[in-house]
Design a protein around this motif. Structure first.
Motif, PDB file in Angstrom:
ATOM      1  N   PRO A  12       0.807  -1.198   0.049  1.00  0.00           N
ATOM      2  CA  PRO A  12      -0.051  -0.108   0.011  1.00  0.00           C
ATOM      3  C   PRO A  12       0.840   1.374   0.025  1.00  0.00           C
ATOM      4  O   PRO A  12       0.417   2.050  -0.649  1.00  0.00           O
ATOM      5  CB  PRO A  12      -0.819  -0.074   1.427  1.00  0.00           C
ATOM      6  CG  PRO A  12      -0.732  -1.604   1.575  1.00  0.00           C
ATOM      7  CD  PRO A  12       0.208  -2.106   1.070  1.00  0.00           C
ATOM      8  N   PHE A  65      -6.759   3.895 -15.275  1.00  0.00           N
ATOM      9  CA  PHE A  65      -7.310   2.510 -15.922  1.00  0.00           C
ATOM     10  C   PHE A  65      -8.134   2.855 -17.017  1.00  0.00           C
ATOM     11  O   PHE A  65      -8.668   3.878 -17.193  1.00  0.00           O
ATOM     12  CB  PHE A  65      -8.390   1.948 -14.683  1.00  0.00           C
ATOM     13  CG  PHE A  65      -7.535   1.646 -13.561  1.00  0.00           C
ATOM     14  CD1 PHE A  65      -7.154   0.337 -13.350  1.00  0.00           C
ATOM     15  CD2 PHE A  65      -7.425   2.508 -12.305  1.00  0.00           C
ATOM     16  CE1 PHE A  65      -6.436  -0.168 -12.047  1.00  0.00           C
ATOM     17  CE2 PHE A  65      -6.664   1.959 -11.353  1.00  0.00           C
ATOM     18  CZ  PHE A  65      -6.404   0.845 -11.222  1.00  0.00           C
ATOM     19  N   GLN A  85     -12.958  -1.423  -9.300  1.00  0.00           N
ATOM     20  CA  GLN A  85     -13.043  -0.462  -8.341  1.00  0.00           C
ATOM     21  C   GLN A  85     -11.922  -0.931  -7.012  1.00  0.00           C
ATOM     22  O   GLN A  85     -11.480   0.023  -6.472  1.00  0.00           O
ATOM     23  CB  GLN A  85     -14.314  -0.498  -7.678  1.00  0.00           C
ATOM     24  CG  GLN A  85     -15.372   0.040  -8.723  1.00  0.00           C
ATOM     25  CD  GLN A  85     -15.498   1.497  -8.420  1.00  0.00           C
ATOM     26  OE1 GLN A  85     -15.793   2.091  -7.313  1.00  0.00           O
ATOM     27  NE2 GLN A  85     -15.418   2.227  -9.630  1.00  0.00           N
ATOM     28  N   GLY A 135      -9.243  -2.562  -7.536  1.00  0.00           N
ATOM     29  CA  GLY A 135      -7.946  -2.109  -7.994  1.00  0.00           C
ATOM     30  C   GLY A 135      -7.542  -0.661  -7.844  1.00  0.00           C
ATOM     31  O   GLY A 135      -6.483  -0.312  -7.536  1.00  0.00           O
ATOM     32  N   ALA A 136      -8.382   0.120  -8.190  1.00  0.00           N
ATOM     33  CA  ALA A 136      -8.591   1.547  -8.319  1.00  0.00           C
ATOM     34  C   ALA A 136      -8.032   1.886  -6.690  1.00  0.00           C
ATOM     35  O   ALA A 136      -7.249   2.698  -6.409  1.00  0.00           O
ATOM     36  CB  ALA A 136      -9.698   2.213  -8.502  1.00  0.00           C
ATOM     37  N   GLY A 137      -8.792   1.214  -5.537  1.00  0.00           N
ATOM     38  CA  GLY A 137      -8.638   1.492  -4.388  1.00  0.00           C
ATOM     39  C   GLY A 137      -7.132   1.203  -4.002  1.00  0.00           C
ATOM     40  O   GLY A 137      -6.317   2.121  -3.224  1.00  0.00           O
ATOM     41  N   TYR A 138      -6.700   0.084  -4.355  1.00  0.00           N
ATOM     42  CA  TYR A 138      -5.368  -0.483  -4.033  1.00  0.00           C
ATOM     43  C   TYR A 138      -4.420   0.395  -4.748  1.00  0.00           C
ATOM     44  O   TYR A 138      -3.289   0.799  -4.082  1.00  0.00           O
ATOM     45  CB  TYR A 138      -5.079  -1.891  -4.504  1.00  0.00           C
ATOM     46  CG  TYR A 138      -5.664  -3.081  -3.622  1.00  0.00           C
ATOM     47  CD1 TYR A 138      -5.497  -2.792  -2.294  1.00  0.00           C
ATOM     48  CD2 TYR A 138      -6.361  -4.136  -3.962  1.00  0.00           C
ATOM     49  CE1 TYR A 138      -6.243  -3.788  -1.341  1.00  0.00           C
ATOM     50  CE2 TYR A 138      -7.113  -4.983  -3.257  1.00  0.00           C
ATOM     51  CZ  TYR A 138      -7.042  -4.979  -1.886  1.00  0.00           C
ATOM     52  OH  TYR A 138      -7.535  -5.701  -1.010  1.00  0.00           O
ATOM     53  N   ALA A 139      -4.676   0.508  -6.020  1.00  0.00           N
ATOM     54  CA  ALA A 139      -3.579   1.672  -6.706  1.00  0.00           C
ATOM     55  C   ALA A 139      -3.244   3.091  -5.870  1.00  0.00           C
ATOM     56  O   ALA A 139      -2.454   3.695  -6.171  1.00  0.00           O
ATOM     57  CB  ALA A 139      -4.171   1.875  -8.106  1.00  0.00           C
ATOM     58  N   LEU A 140      -4.454   3.446  -5.121  1.00  0.00           N
ATOM     59  CA  LEU A 140      -4.315   4.742  -4.543  1.00  0.00           C
ATOM     60  C   LEU A 140      -3.572   4.525  -3.043  1.00  0.00           C
ATOM     61  O   LEU A 140      -3.448   5.538  -2.076  1.00  0.00           O
ATOM     62  CB  LEU A 140      -5.634   5.367  -4.267  1.00  0.00           C
ATOM     63  CG  LEU A 140      -6.250   6.017  -5.288  1.00  0.00           C
ATOM     64  CD1 LEU A 140      -7.638   6.449  -5.223  1.00  0.00           C
ATOM     65  CD2 LEU A 140      -5.442   7.287  -5.781  1.00  0.00           C
ATOM     66  N   GLY A 141      -3.184   3.151  -2.925  1.00  0.00           N
ATOM     67  CA  GLY A 141      -2.583   3.028  -1.359  1.00  0.00           C
ATOM     68  C   GLY A 141      -3.271   2.522  -0.479  1.00  0.00           C
ATOM     69  O   GLY A 141      -2.741   2.441   0.590  1.00  0.00           O
ATOM     70  N   MET A 142      -4.523   2.291  -0.697  1.00  0.00           N
ATOM     71  CA  MET A 142      -5.422   1.799   0.417  1.00  0.00           C
ATOM     72  C   MET A 142      -5.197   0.507   0.633  1.00  0.00           C
ATOM     73  O   MET A 142      -4.533  -0.569   0.129  1.00  0.00           O
ATOM     74  CB  MET A 142      -6.952   1.939   0.044  1.00  0.00           C
ATOM     75  CG  MET A 142      -7.281   3.486  -0.246  1.00  0.00           C
ATOM     76  SD  MET A 142      -8.969   3.425  -0.563  1.00  0.00           S
ATOM     77  CE  MET A 142      -9.001   4.940  -1.150  1.00  0.00           C
ATOM     78  N   GLN A 166      -9.477  -0.423   4.212  1.00  0.00           N
ATOM     79  CA  GLN A 166     -10.040   0.916   3.525  1.00  0.00           C
ATOM     80  C   GLN A 166     -10.877   0.658   2.434  1.00  0.00           C
ATOM     81  O   GLN A 166     -11.869   1.261   2.199  1.00  0.00           O
ATOM     82  CB  GLN A 166      -8.667   1.842   3.408  1.00  0.00           C
ATOM     83  CG  GLN A 166      -8.108   2.239   4.717  1.00  0.00           C
ATOM     84  CD  GLN A 166      -6.892   3.012   4.156  1.00  0.00           C
ATOM     85  OE1 GLN A 166      -6.152   2.783   3.357  1.00  0.00           O
ATOM     86  NE2 GLN A 166      -6.643   4.077   5.222  1.00  0.00           N
ATOM     87  N   TYR A 173     -14.356   1.884   2.564  1.00  0.00           N
ATOM     88  CA  TYR A 173     -14.803   3.347   1.821  1.00  0.00           C
ATOM     89  C   TYR A 173     -15.295   3.222   0.337  1.00  0.00           C
ATOM     90  O   TYR A 173     -16.065   3.953  -0.042  1.00  0.00           O
ATOM     91  CB  TYR A 173     -13.641   4.362   1.892  1.00  0.00           C
ATOM     92  CG  TYR A 173     -13.034   4.557   3.068  1.00  0.00           C
ATOM     93  CD1 TYR A 173     -13.863   5.287   4.138  1.00  0.00           C
ATOM     94  CD2 TYR A 173     -11.748   4.299   3.603  1.00  0.00           C
ATOM     95  CE1 TYR A 173     -13.367   5.678   5.171  1.00  0.00           C
ATOM     96  CE2 TYR A 173     -11.291   4.670   4.570  1.00  0.00           C
ATOM     97  CZ  TYR A 173     -12.262   5.247   5.721  1.00  0.00           C
ATOM     98  OH  TYR A 173     -11.498   5.684   6.742  1.00  0.00           O
ATOM     99  N   ILE A 174     -14.868   1.760  -0.118  1.00  0.00           N
ATOM    100  CA  ILE A 174     -15.252   1.805  -1.623  1.00  0.00           C
ATOM    101  C   ILE A 174     -16.354   0.661  -1.866  1.00  0.00           C
ATOM    102  O   ILE A 174     -17.545   0.783  -2.561  1.00  0.00           O
ATOM    103  CB  ILE A 174     -13.964   1.299  -2.528  1.00  0.00           C
ATOM    104  CG1 ILE A 174     -13.308   2.970  -2.436  1.00  0.00           C
ATOM    105  CG2 ILE A 174     -14.402   1.412  -3.954  1.00  0.00           C
ATOM    106  CD1 ILE A 174     -11.945   2.445  -2.733  1.00  0.00           C
TER     107      ILE A 174
END
Lengths: 242, 230
Positions: A73, A83, B130, B132-139, B143, B147-148
Motif C-alpha cells: 500500500p 485505468f 473498483q 484495483g483503483a482503491g489499492y492503486a491509491l495505496g489503500m 480501507q 470506503y469503496i
C-alpha cells in the motif's frame, strides 16, 4: 526509477509474460504497445503489484514489488495509476473521489486535501464539475478526473493502462492533451496505448510487445523510423495505414 | 355476520398490545436486523476471502443455519446459551440469560446467515476494477472495503436488505415459544383471557399486514431514490 527485471507470469498453464525486462528512467515517457492479448496491460498492472507475478522482480526506486516484506500500500500510494474504465468511485462526488485517499492514506487534513483537489481539477479543466457525481460526467471528463485523482497523491511516476480505449473518439484528445501536458512537466510515465500520435509527440521510448514478450524496446525515432522486428513492422503497418 | 363478536376488546387492549407487545417486536426487529447486517457483512467478507479456512467456515455456517427451522434454533439457543455462559464465565451452574437477550442473540445469528448471502451478492456486484483503483491509491484491504466496496454494495442491496428485515419483523412472532410478550404474544394472551381468539388474531393479522405492506411500498419507492448515478 522503475526496473522490470526478467518477469514471468502464468495463468495456470498459460504464460502471459515471458521474461520481460526493461527500465523507465526518471522523467522518461515510455509507451507500451502491441496487439491485444500481448500482455501489455498485465505488465503494467504488475508494476504496482495489482497483478502478482511468479518470476523475476520489479523495483520502484529500489523497492521490490515482489518481496513479501514490502509494504505494498505504501509503495502504491507513490505510483499513480489510470485505468481503461476510469474506475472513479460512483458513490462519491468528484471532490470526494480526489480527497479520499489524500486524507485516508496520506493523512492530509480536509482543508489541505480540498485545496489540492481544486487546484488539480482546475489543471484538468474541470473545476465546475467538482460537486457532481462521476455518472453525471462524460467519459472524457471522467478520465481527466481519474488522472487528477492519481496526481493528488503527488506520485513519483504515473502508469496509464489504455487510458483512451474506452472513450468515444471525440473525447480522446481532451484526455491526451492532459497527458501531453503532464509529460512536458517532466512526469515519469509508462503508458499502454494504441495512440501512436501520442507516442510520436511525447514518448522517449516505445516498447512493442507480442505474445507476452518484449519484442522491441527502442527510442521513438528508431521505432517509428525502422523497426527491427518483422512483428513490429507488421503491427505498425496495420495501425498506421489509415 | 359479526353478531356475537366483540370488537371492543381490541379497543380496550390497545395500550397493552402496542406499548408492551409492539414495542418489544419493533425493538427485537431493529436490534437483530442491525446486529444481523453487521455480522452478516463480516461473514460475507469471510466467505469471499481467499483464505480457505475462513471461507469454508463462513460457507458452513451459512448453509447450516439456512437448513434449520427457526423455531428449533430459538428453542435450542434458549437452552444452550445458559450452558455456554456458564462455561465462558466459569460459573458454578448454568446462567439464565433472560428471554429477550436469548431471542436477540438467536435472531441476530440466524438472520446474519441470510444477510450474509445478500451482502455477498452485493460485494460481488462491485466491479473488480473498483478494488484495483482503491489499492492503486495505496489503500489497505480494510480501507478498500470500508470506503469503496461496502458502501456501494450496501446501497445496491438496500432494497433486498429491507425486504429481508420485513420478513424478520414477521418472524419475530415465533418468540411466542419462549412465552415472551411480543405483539402476537400480547394478542394471544388477551385472546385467551377474554375468550376472544377470532377478534384478536384477526386484528393481529391486519396489523402485521398493514405494517409489512406499508414498509414494502416504502422500499419500492426508496429503490428509485437511492440508485447511484451511473
Amino acid at each position: 526509477m522503475i526496473e522490470i527485471d526478467n518477469i514471468s507470469k502464468w495463468y495456470s498453464d498459460f504464460q502471459v509474460l515471458k521474461g520481460c525486462t526493461t527500465k523507465v528512467a526518471k522523467g522518461e515517457v515510455v509507451v507500451v504497445c502491441g496487439p491485444s492479448g500481448s500482455g501489455k496491460s498485465t505488465l503494467i498492472q504488475c508494476v504496482n503489484g495489482l497483478e502478482p507475478f511468479q518470476q523475476g522482480d520489479i523495483r520502484i526506486e529500489g523497492v521490490s514489488v515482489g518481496d513479501r516484506r514490502t509494504d505494498l500500500p505504501k509503495l502504491r500510494a507513490r505510483v499513480g495509476m489510470v485505468f481503461q474504465h476510469f474506475e472513479l468511485f460512483p458513490h462519491l462526488t468528484v471532490i470526494a473521489n480526489l480527497c479520499l485517499a489524500q486524507m485516508k492514506v496520506l493523512g492530509r487534513g480536509r482543508e489541505e486535501a480540498t485545496k489540492k483537489t481544486m487546484a488539480l481539477l482546475d489543471r484538468v479543466g474541470l473545476k465546475e464539475q467538482a460537486p457532481k457525481y462521476p455518472g453525471q460526467l462524460s467519459g472524457g471528463q471522467q478520465q481527466r478526473v481519474a488522472i487528477a485523482r492519481a496526481l493528488a497523491m503527488d506520485p513519483i511516476a504515473m502508469l496509464f493502462d489504455e487510458p483512451t480505449s474506452a472513450l468515444d473518439p471525440e473525447m480522446i484528445n481532451e484526455v491526451l492533451d492532459v497527458m501531453v501536458a503532464l509529460a512536458h512537466d517532466g512526469m515519469t510515465m509508462m503508458v499502454v496505448t494504441h495512440e501512436m500520435g501520442f507516442a510520436r509527440k511525447v514518448a522517449h521510448r516505445v516498447i512493442f510487445m507480442d505474445k507476452g514478450e518484449i519484442v522491441e524496446d527502442a527510442p521513438k525515432e528508431e521505432f517509428f523510423g525502422r523497426p527491427r522486428s518483422e512483428r513490429a513492422q507488421l503491427f505498425l503497418s496495420k495501425i498506421l495505414q489509415h | 355476520m359479526f353478531t356475537g363478536f366483540d370488537f371492543d376488546v381490541i379497543w380496550r387492549s390497545l395500550p397493552y398490545l402496542f406499548l408492551d407487545g409492539m414495542v418489544f417486536t419493533v425493538q427485537l426487529t431493529v436490534l437483530s436486523a442491525a446486529g444481523g447486517i453487521v455480522l452478516g457483512t463480516l461473514i460475507a467478507m469471510m466467505r469471499l476471502s481467499s483464505f480457505a479456512p475462513l471461507s469454508l467456515f463462513a460457507g458452513g455456517y451459512v448453509n447450516l443455519v439456512r437448513s434449520l427451522p427457526l423455531v428449533l434454533v430459538i428453542f435450542w439457543f434458549f437452552f444452550l446459551i445458559p450452558w455456554v455462559w456458564q462455561w465462558v464465565t466459569n460459573a458454578p451452574r448454568p446462567v439464565p440469560v433472560g428471554a429477550f437477550l436469548s431471542a436477540l442473540i438467536t435472531f441476530t445469528m440466524f438472520e446474519a446467515a441470510y444477510y450474509a448471502e445478500i451482502m455477498r451478492a452485493g460485494i460481488q456486484s462491485i466491479r473488480k476494477g473498483q478494488v484495483g483503483a482503491g489499492y492503486a491509491l495505496g489503500m489497505t484491504y480494510g480501507q478498500v472495503m470500508g470506503y469503496i466496496v461496502l458502501p456501494q454494495a450496501f446501497r445496491n442491496m438496500l432494497p433486498v436488505l429491507l425486504t429481508q428485515t420485513i420478513i424478520l419483523f414477521q418472524d419475530t412472532s415465533l418468540v411466542y415459544v419462549l412465552s415472551i410478550t411480543d405483539f402476537l404474544g400480547a394478542a394471544s394472551k388477551i385472546a385467551n383471557r377474554d375468550f376472544r381468539p377470532v377478534e384478536m388474531y384477526l386484528f393481529a393479522a391486519v396489523v402485521y399486514f398493514a405494517v409489512s405492506f406499508t414498509l414494502s411500498s416504502l422500499v419500492r419507492r426508496l429503490q428509485t431514490q437511492i440508485a447511484i448515478v451511473r
